[in-house]
Design a protein around this motif. Structure first.
Motif, PDB file in Angstrom:
ATOM      1  N   GLU A  47      38.943  31.152  28.804  1.00 32.22           N
ATOM      2  CA  GLU A  47      37.818  30.582  28.044  1.00 32.22           C
ATOM      3  C   GLU A  47      36.614  30.414  28.956  1.00 32.22           C
ATOM      4  O   GLU A  47      35.483  30.729  28.590  1.00 32.22           O
ATOM      5  CB  GLU A  47      38.231  29.247  27.414  1.00 32.22           C
ATOM      6  CG  GLU A  47      39.114  29.464  26.190  1.00 32.22           C
ATOM      7  CD  GLU A  47      39.788  28.191  25.690  1.00 32.22           C
ATOM      8  OE1 GLU A  47      39.289  27.080  25.965  1.00 32.22           O
ATOM      9  OE2 GLU A  47      40.850  28.323  25.041  1.00 32.22           O
ATOM     10  N   LYS A  48      36.878  29.922  30.151  1.00 31.63           N
ATOM     11  CA  LYS A  48      35.788  29.719  31.109  1.00 31.63           C
ATOM     12  C   LYS A  48      35.122  31.053  31.487  1.00 31.63           C
ATOM     13  O   LYS A  48      33.919  31.115  31.741  1.00 31.63           O
ATOM     14  CB  LYS A  48      36.369  29.054  32.362  1.00 31.63           C
ATOM     15  CG  LYS A  48      35.380  28.173  33.076  1.00 31.63           C
ATOM     16  CD  LYS A  48      36.069  27.339  34.114  1.00 31.63           C
ATOM     17  CE  LYS A  48      35.116  27.127  35.269  1.00 31.63           C
ATOM     18  NZ  LYS A  48      35.778  26.734  36.485  1.00 31.63           N
ATOM     19  N   ALA A  49      35.918  32.127  31.513  1.00 31.10           N
ATOM     20  CA  ALA A  49      35.409  33.441  31.928  1.00 31.10           C
ATOM     21  C   ALA A  49      34.852  34.248  30.748  1.00 31.10           C
ATOM     22  O   ALA A  49      34.583  35.443  30.895  1.00 31.10           O
ATOM     23  CB  ALA A  49      36.538  34.226  32.600  1.00 31.10           C
ATOM     24  N   GLY A  50      34.681  33.603  29.596  1.00 31.14           N
ATOM     25  CA  GLY A  50      34.170  34.325  28.424  1.00 31.14           C
ATOM     26  C   GLY A  50      35.084  35.492  28.047  1.00 31.14           C
ATOM     27  O   GLY A  50      34.618  36.514  27.574  1.00 31.14           O
ATOM     28  N   TYR A  51      36.358  35.336  28.281  1.00 31.45           N
ATOM     29  CA  TYR A  51      37.365  36.366  27.962  1.00 31.45           C
ATOM     30  C   TYR A  51      37.022  37.711  28.606  1.00 31.45           C
ATOM     31  O   TYR A  51      37.298  38.761  28.060  1.00 31.45           O
ATOM     32  CB  TYR A  51      37.530  36.524  26.445  1.00 31.45           C
ATOM     33  CG  TYR A  51      38.193  35.315  25.815  1.00 31.45           C
ATOM     34  CD1 TYR A  51      39.576  35.232  25.742  1.00 31.45           C
ATOM     35  CD2 TYR A  51      37.429  34.260  25.320  1.00 31.45           C
ATOM     36  CE1 TYR A  51      40.192  34.110  25.184  1.00 31.45           C
ATOM     37  CE2 TYR A  51      38.038  33.138  24.765  1.00 31.45           C
ATOM     38  CZ  TYR A  51      39.411  33.077  24.706  1.00 31.45           C
ATOM     39  OH  TYR A  51      40.021  31.973  24.166  1.00 31.45           O
ATOM     40  N   ASN A  52      36.381  37.663  29.748  1.00 33.26           N
ATOM     41  CA  ASN A  52      36.073  38.885  30.494  1.00 33.26           C
ATOM     42  C   ASN A  52      36.811  38.833  31.837  1.00 33.26           C
ATOM     43  O   ASN A  52      36.517  37.966  32.665  1.00 33.26           O
ATOM     44  CB  ASN A  52      34.559  39.005  30.720  1.00 33.26           C
ATOM     45  CG  ASN A  52      34.203  40.311  31.406  1.00 33.26           C
ATOM     46  OD1 ASN A  52      35.043  40.948  32.031  1.00 33.26           O
ATOM     47  ND2 ASN A  52      32.952  40.713  31.279  1.00 33.26           N
ATOM     48  N   PRO A  53      37.766  39.751  32.065  1.00 35.85           N
ATOM     49  CA  PRO A  53      38.552  39.671  33.305  1.00 35.85           C
ATOM     50  C   PRO A  53      37.708  39.788  34.574  1.00 35.85           C
ATOM     51  O   PRO A  53      38.103  39.288  35.627  1.00 35.85           O
ATOM     52  CB  PRO A  53      39.524  40.844  33.185  1.00 35.85           C
ATOM     53  CG  PRO A  53      38.928  41.750  32.163  1.00 35.85           C
ATOM     54  CD  PRO A  53      38.151  40.887  31.223  1.00 35.85           C
ATOM     55  N   PHE A  54      36.538  40.446  34.469  1.00 33.04           N
ATOM     56  CA  PHE A  54      35.669  40.543  35.647  1.00 33.04           C
ATOM     57  C   PHE A  54      35.127  39.165  36.052  1.00 33.04           C
ATOM     58  O   PHE A  54      34.673  38.984  37.172  1.00 33.04           O
ATOM     59  CB  PHE A  54      34.477  41.473  35.374  1.00 33.04           C
ATOM     60  CG  PHE A  54      34.840  42.932  35.425  1.00 33.04           C
ATOM     61  CD1 PHE A  54      34.959  43.593  36.635  1.00 33.04           C
ATOM     62  CD2 PHE A  54      35.078  43.635  34.261  1.00 33.04           C
ATOM     63  CE1 PHE A  54      35.293  44.932  36.687  1.00 33.04           C
ATOM     64  CE2 PHE A  54      35.416  44.978  34.292  1.00 33.04           C
ATOM     65  CZ  PHE A  54      35.532  45.629  35.508  1.00 33.04           C
ATOM     66  N   LEU A  55      35.145  38.222  35.121  1.00 35.28           N
ATOM     67  CA  LEU A  55      34.587  36.908  35.421  1.00 35.28           C
ATOM     68  C   LEU A  55      35.668  35.878  35.773  1.00 35.28           C
ATOM     69  O   LEU A  55      35.382  34.700  35.953  1.00 35.28           O
ATOM     70  CB  LEU A  55      33.725  36.418  34.239  1.00 35.28           C
ATOM     71  CG  LEU A  55      32.598  37.386  33.841  1.00 35.28           C
ATOM     72  CD1 LEU A  55      31.819  36.865  32.646  1.00 35.28           C
ATOM     73  CD2 LEU A  55      31.644  37.644  35.008  1.00 35.28           C
ATOM     74  N   LEU A  56      36.910  36.343  35.905  1.00 36.98           N
ATOM     75  CA  LEU A  56      37.986  35.448  36.363  1.00 36.98           C
ATOM     76  C   LEU A  56      37.921  35.289  37.877  1.00 36.98           C
ATOM     77  O   LEU A  56      37.463  36.190  38.583  1.00 36.98           O
ATOM     78  CB  LEU A  56      39.351  36.049  36.018  1.00 36.98           C
ATOM     79  CG  LEU A  56      39.806  36.037  34.564  1.00 36.98           C
ATOM     80  CD1 LEU A  56      41.046  36.924  34.413  1.00 36.98           C
ATOM     81  CD2 LEU A  56      40.117  34.617  34.099  1.00 36.98           C
ATOM     82  N   ARG A  57      38.443  34.165  38.361  1.00 43.24           N
ATOM     83  CA  ARG A  57      38.566  33.991  39.819  1.00 43.24           C
ATOM     84  C   ARG A  57      39.841  34.718  40.264  1.00 43.24           C
ATOM     85  O   ARG A  57      40.873  34.613  39.598  1.00 43.24           O
ATOM     86  CB  ARG A  57      38.699  32.515  40.169  1.00 43.24           C
ATOM     87  CG  ARG A  57      37.506  31.673  39.756  1.00 43.24           C
ATOM     88  CD  ARG A  57      37.864  30.195  39.756  1.00 43.24           C
ATOM     89  NE  ARG A  57      38.189  29.725  41.096  1.00 43.24           N
ATOM     90  CZ  ARG A  57      39.297  29.067  41.410  1.00 43.24           C
ATOM     91  NH1 ARG A  57      40.215  28.814  40.503  1.00 43.24           N
ATOM     92  NH2 ARG A  57      39.513  28.669  42.651  1.00 43.24           N
ATOM     93  N   HIS A 466      30.392  45.957  30.368  1.00 41.67           N
ATOM     94  CA  HIS A 466      31.754  45.439  30.557  1.00 41.67           C
ATOM     95  C   HIS A 466      31.871  44.474  31.729  1.00 41.67           C
ATOM     96  O   HIS A 466      32.740  43.624  31.747  1.00 41.67           O
ATOM     97  CB  HIS A 466      32.749  46.590  30.719  1.00 41.67           C
ATOM     98  CG  HIS A 466      32.407  47.542  31.818  1.00 41.67           C
ATOM     99  ND1 HIS A 466      31.366  48.430  31.746  1.00 41.67           N
ATOM    100  CD2 HIS A 466      32.972  47.729  33.029  1.00 41.67           C
ATOM    101  CE1 HIS A 466      31.322  49.131  32.859  1.00 41.67           C
ATOM    102  NE2 HIS A 466      32.274  48.727  33.657  1.00 41.67           N
ATOM    103  N   PHE A 467      30.967  44.604  32.711  1.00 46.02           N
ATOM    104  CA  PHE A 467      31.078  43.731  33.892  1.00 46.02           C
ATOM    105  C   PHE A 467      30.755  42.271  33.576  1.00 46.02           C
ATOM    106  O   PHE A 467      31.365  41.369  34.137  1.00 46.02           O
ATOM    107  CB  PHE A 467      30.123  44.200  35.005  1.00 46.02           C
ATOM    108  CG  PHE A 467      30.578  45.446  35.710  1.00 46.02           C
ATOM    109  CD1 PHE A 467      31.851  45.541  36.253  1.00 46.02           C
ATOM    110  CD2 PHE A 467      29.724  46.537  35.841  1.00 46.02           C
ATOM    111  CE1 PHE A 467      32.267  46.694  36.912  1.00 46.02           C
ATOM    112  CE2 PHE A 467      30.125  47.692  36.491  1.00 46.02           C
ATOM    113  CZ  PHE A 467      31.398  47.769  37.025  1.00 46.02           C
ATOM    114  N   THR A 468      29.776  42.052  32.686  1.00 43.06           N
ATOM    115  CA  THR A 468      29.312  40.667  32.509  1.00 43.06           C
ATOM    116  C   THR A 468      29.312  40.170  31.064  1.00 43.06           C
ATOM    117  O   THR A 468      28.907  39.036  30.818  1.00 43.06           O
ATOM    118  CB  THR A 468      27.879  40.515  33.088  1.00 43.06           C
ATOM    119  OG1 THR A 468      27.054  41.537  32.509  1.00 43.06           O
ATOM    120  CG2 THR A 468      27.863  40.636  34.599  1.00 43.06           C
ATOM    121  N   ALA A 469      29.734  41.008  30.121  1.00 48.04           N
ATOM    122  CA  ALA A 469      29.724  40.582  28.711  1.00 48.04           C
ATOM    123  C   ALA A 469      30.636  39.372  28.507  1.00 48.04           C
ATOM    124  O   ALA A 469      31.580  39.142  29.276  1.00 48.04           O
ATOM    125  CB  ALA A 469      30.188  41.742  27.837  1.00 48.04           C
TER     126      ALA A 469
END
Ligand code: F0G
Length: 475
Positions: A47-57, A466-469
């Motif tokens: 949820e924090k990453a907006g469901y984008n794996p690129f935005l996961l830690r 795809h990187f930041t959506a």
């Protein structure tokens, strides 16, 4: 002179022995802990990453199959090379080492180091491209396409017909469609075509190999019409393995000889060294033509660095020079290709639809088929990526309409041809038990296959979305 040469003793190949379990041809000298999290924790992280794996830690990821780019483990020889890196601004020893290795591999005289592949792309394609220019490729990788479109040119993909059927076997599904190439040359004319780009292996089309025959035919067409042929060869060693195994007349040639023969066909070579360069950062732009190399060097100096280091430190160049030698080791390449195939073949046995045959660096799953009830405009690939993370802490990437979708004039999604999910395997990082764990998680995924809803995009940038959506589940 170099450490690698001194300790490179002749060792009998494990391939010459009778093989049972496929074993990693290395042992572990240093470890990096992995963190196992709960599903509830991963839901919150998503949820924090907006469901984008690129935005996961990365700390929140257990098995990271997002990319094989810059994620590999270097060898003890490469780490020794790091200590020997010459950090001189101009004419460093490490530069001379790298330049000699690359000249020998490519047969091209002019070598420009860059910080990664896309920097080499930006330099070359901004010089060759511009409004009204067309680039033709077996398949442009996403940064390649973005760099081409950014300078106002058009990028046309013409992968061979065999690639359209993702599940059927063909030896070289990465090939370009030669008939289409001929007809595009007639349609656009020599002056509008900036270059023909051969991506080897063909990353965006399943990591499938390109045959020597196809490359030679492209060379011939380029010669007939005076066109420039660029080889985007960041996985050239993996491609050489497939040529050796599958193409008639190459079984007796070494992987290095095959790579040399193929690269020699090009006018220019672009490499993201983060793949088969076996390093964590780096890129190369290599050219045959002097006047083009001068133009490229001028841009290199403005944006990357002086010509004898580009975007790299001396130690990076030393590690890359050694990596470009190690990657052709026959035990390594055999293990590399076979271990990727192990994952793909076992998934197929479980009934997961995979792109067939398995490519070199990754396994691609046909999410449209697996999640047949999720509409394409709800991104079935993204749904699978999210489920894999949620169930197993596994991170991978959608290669479908999130990555390649466009909108028509009415703002409606024009979907990509396929809705794939890529599980890319970092080099020399995970063991077979990690991969067996990934296979176990697919039992949970099979229970979800009647899923009816996917995801909607709530934010997207104009390029490489795809990187930041950001996404939201469709309720
Ligand atoms: N060309 C190909 C075929 C690639 O696969 C990549 C990167 C690039 C160019 C750009 O290189 O990342 O060094 O700037 N592919 C990575 C991937 C990102 O995950 O497949 P870069």
């Amino acid at each position: 002179m170099y450490l690698c040469a001194k300790i490179n003793l002749p060792i009998p190949s494990i391939m010459s022995q009778k093989m049972r379990t496929l074993t990693e041809p290395f042992k572990i000298k240093m470890v990096e802990p992995l963190r196992i999290t709960s599903e509830a924790y991963r839901q919150a992280a998503l949820e924090k990453a907006g469901y984008n794996p690129f935005l996961l830690r990365s700390n929140d990821v257990f098995i990271d199959l997002l990319t094989d780019s810059g994620t590999g483990a270097m060898s003890d020889r490469q780490w020794a090379g790091i200590m020997m890196g010459d950090e001189s601004y101009a004419g460093a020893r490490s530069w001379e080492h790298l330049e000699a290795v690359v000249q020998n591999l490519t047969g091209m005289q002019y070598v420009l180091p860059t910080h990664q592949g896309r920097a080499a792309e930006r330099i070359l394609y901004s010089i060759l491209g511009g409004k009204g220019k067309v680039f033709i490729s077996n398949t442009h990788f996403d940064t390649t396409r973005a760099n081409i479109e950014y300078v106002g040119s058009e990028a046309i993909d013409i992968v061979c017909k065999e690639a359209c059927d993702v599940e059927s076997y063909a030896d070289f599904k990465g090939n370009i469609d030669l008939e289409k190439l001929e007809s595009l040359v007639t349609q656009y004319g020599k002056d509008s075509i900036a270059a023909v780009i051969m991506t080897v292996t063909n990353n965006s089309s399943g990591g499938q190999p390109v045959s020597m025959q196809n490359m030679k035919a492209v060379r011939k067409i380029c010669d007939q019409h005076g066109l420039l042929m660029v080889i985007d060869g960041c996985r050239i060693a993996e491609n050489s393995y497939f040529v050796n195994q599958r193409e008639e007349g190459f079984a007796h040639k070494s992987y290095q000889e095959i790579a040399r023969e193929m690269l020699n066909l090009g006018d220019a070579f672009i490499m993201s060294a983060k793949k088969d360069g076996m390093v964590n950062i780096g890129g190369l732009l290599t050219l045959k033509d002097e006047s083009l190399s001068v133009k490229c060097k001028n841009l290199l100096i403005i944006s990357e660095g002086f010509t004898t280091y580009g975007g790299l430190s001396g130690r990076d160049m030393e590690a890359l020079a050694i990596g470009l030698d190690e990657v052709f080791d026959k035990d390594y390449l055999h293990y590399r290709i076979r271990s990727t195939a192990y994952l793909g073949e076992k998934l197929k046995e479980k009934g997961i639809p995979v792109v067939w045959p398995i490519g070199g660096h990754a396994v691609y799953i046909d999410a449209k088929k697996l999640y047949a009830n999720v509409p394409v405009d709800e991104y079935p690939g993204q749904a699978l990526v999210i489920d894999l993370y949620l169930k197993g802490g596994i991170r991978c990437v959608e290669v479908g309409s999130v990555m390649f979708g466009k909108y028509n004039d009415q703002g409606k999604l024009v979907p990509a041809v396929n809705e794939l999910v890529r599980m890319a395997i970092p080099r020399r990082v995970y063991t077979q038990s990690h991969i067996d764990y990934v296979l176990d998680i697919f039992d949970d995924i099979l229970e979800l296959k009647n899923r009816k809803k996917g995801f909607k995009i709530t934010y997207e940038p104009p390029f490489l979305r795809h990187f930041t959506a950001h996404f939201q589940p469709v309720n």
